[in-house]
Design a protein around this motif. Structure first.
Motif, short mmCIF file in Angstrom:
data_model
loop_
_atom_site.label_atom_id
_atom_site.label_comp_id
_atom_site.label_asym_id
_atom_site.label_seq_id
_atom_site.Cartn_x
_atom_site.Cartn_y
_atom_site.Cartn_z
N TRP A 36 26.91 -87.87 -23.29
CA TRP A 36 27.02 -88.93 -22.70
C TRP A 36 25.65 -89.68 -23.57
O TRP A 36 25.50 -90.79 -24.23
N ALA A 39 25.86 -89.99 -26.93
CA ALA A 39 26.61 -91.11 -27.40
C ALA A 39 25.66 -92.58 -27.53
O ALA A 39 25.80 -93.08 -28.34
N GLY A 92 29.20 -93.22 -31.25
CA GLY A 92 28.95 -93.34 -29.84
C GLY A 92 30.41 -93.21 -29.16
O GLY A 92 30.36 -92.30 -28.43
N THR A 93 31.26 -93.88 -29.64
CA THR A 93 32.74 -93.86 -28.77
C THR A 93 33.17 -92.64 -29.11
O THR A 93 33.86 -92.06 -28.18
N LEU A 140 31.99 -89.65 -29.19
CA LEU A 140 31.14 -88.83 -28.36
C LEU A 140 31.43 -88.85 -26.97
O LEU A 140 31.52 -88.06 -26.35
#
Length: 406
Positions: A174, A177, A155-156, A158
């Protein structure tokens, strides 16, 4: 209560643990971030802008939720945990400060999208590191954290990649992510998590609903900051306050009690899964709905108060109308899901009210903004009145049982 033998100084919570003042202090940054998101969506009143606003709410919610779990195991204001909490609070504050540049960097200074990505990574890394330390000796929890780490890193990462793009590609990255972060957490066996205090967990989420409702009231005031006070402004403000009050009643009259009771009655091996579903996931639409409502209230106050650019007979249209009614619909649907997950009963009256709100939004497109607001307030007032009468005995038993248990 004894100090835990872990690599850092940390004091375990008790089953009747209350929310600490440090956690409430931590929440002040969260409400500032919500205010920033509302302002950002108001500045870019497009469907794309609203989608980006919801993605930002999702980012902030996932940041906040991690420490709600962690501080259910160890006290936030004791030992080394206090220092990590303050450092994480600083990271969240940086995210909040950079929200106006989350998708469009402003000339000069640091590159806003990268600041958000790095601050988010720092925040999540502190959470994971602290969780790892307090899990010392608990092999199941540490194994769960190892399974949790890849989705957090994905997630971070992306978000950092997204900072190098613009437009739809940036928005899509986003969304991916958050999908990686949320989806990875959902797919992990929830039995590996730990929940020590149902009372603390329920109170923690109840307070964040209060924080979000506070943002809706702030939006009313911000909407008329530079406008002279008038009767339309007074009427619209009171209607907005009535709507916020109804949302408060819907949650705190009964939902907060049956949620906590269900969580406390759940066996220890399955209570983390119930907490994850009912609170971590199903409270998100409630918070997002309140923020969208805040945006709608802000636009209504502009319509009824700014006589230079609007007339009293101007209807709220498009994004503003969607935010006003859609925010309440999302909030009510979150409640329906929460009640179903905790008590296995369907909130029919709230489903009907959500459906009526959708019909009202579709049919009242030519009604002045003040009239649209009045209809929404009337729908919620009718819901509150019906449930107060129809479920009076059940709610009385529920509330008194909760008080006697406390």
């Amino acid at each position: 209560m004894t100090t835990r033998k872990v690599p850092i100084r940390a004091e375990a919570t008790s089953e009747d643990q209350s929310v600490t003042t440090l956690e409430l202090f931590f929440d002040l940054v969260f409400v500032f971030a919500l205010t920033q998101i509302t302002a950002l969506m108001a500045h870019e009143m497009t469907w794309h802008g609203v989608l980006r606003g919801v993605l930002l709410i999702g980012l902030l919610w996932w940041s906040w939720i991690g420490f709600s779990w962690l501080c259910n195991l160890v006290k936030a204001d004791e030992g080394s945990v206090r220092g990590v909490m303050l450092a994480a609070m600083a990271a969240m504050f940086l995210i909040a400060l950079a929200i106006p540049e989350a998708f469009h960097d402003l000339p000069g200074g640091l590159f806003g999208p990268v600041v958000i990505a790095l601050a988010y990574f720092a925040f999540r890394a502190m959470h994971l590191w602290l969780f790892w330390l307090i899990a010392d000796g608990d092999r199941v929890l540490r194994r769960t954290l190892l399974r949790f780490a890849p989705s957090m890193l994905a997630g971070t990462a992306l978000l950092l990649v997204a900072s190098q793009f613009h437009g739809n590609t940036q928005t899509l990255l986003w969304a991916l992510a958050l999908a990686a972060d949320y989806g990875g957490t959902y797919l992990i066996d929830a039995r590996g998590w730990r929940l020590r205090s149902a009372a603390h967990f329920a109170e923690r989420h109840g307070l964040i609903i209060i924080i979000a409702l506070g943002e809706s009231i702030v939006a009313i005031g911000v909407g008329v900051t530079d406008l002279p006070i008038s009767w339309p402004i007074i009427i619209a403000s009171l209607l907005g306050l009535a709507i916020a009050s109804a949302l408060w009643w819907i949650y705190f009259d009964a939902a907060v009690h049956y949620g906590e009771q269900a969580l406390a009655a759940e066996p220890p091996e399955t209570s983390p899964k119930l907490a994850r579903d009912a609170y971590t996931f199903l409270h998100f639409p409630m918070v997002a709905g309140i923020v969208l409502l805040a945006l709608g209230l802000k636009k209504v106050l502009e319509y009824v108060g700014d006589t230079e650019h609007h007339h009293l007979d101007d209807p709220l249209k498009g994004i503003g109308l969607f935010a006003l009614f859609g925010g309440v619909v999302l909030y009510l649907l979150g409640h329906v899901g929460f009640k179903w997950r905790t008590t296995h009963t369907l909130g029919v009256s709230r489903l009907i009210t959500a459906a009526l709100a959708i019909v009202a939004a579709l049919t009242l497109t030519d009604v002045p903004a003040l009239g649209q607001l009045a209809v929404l307030a009337a729908l919620l007032a009718a819901l509150v009145a019906y449930e107060s009468i129809h479920y009076a005995r059940e709610r009385d038993v529920l509330r008194h049982h909760h008080e006697s248990a406390g």
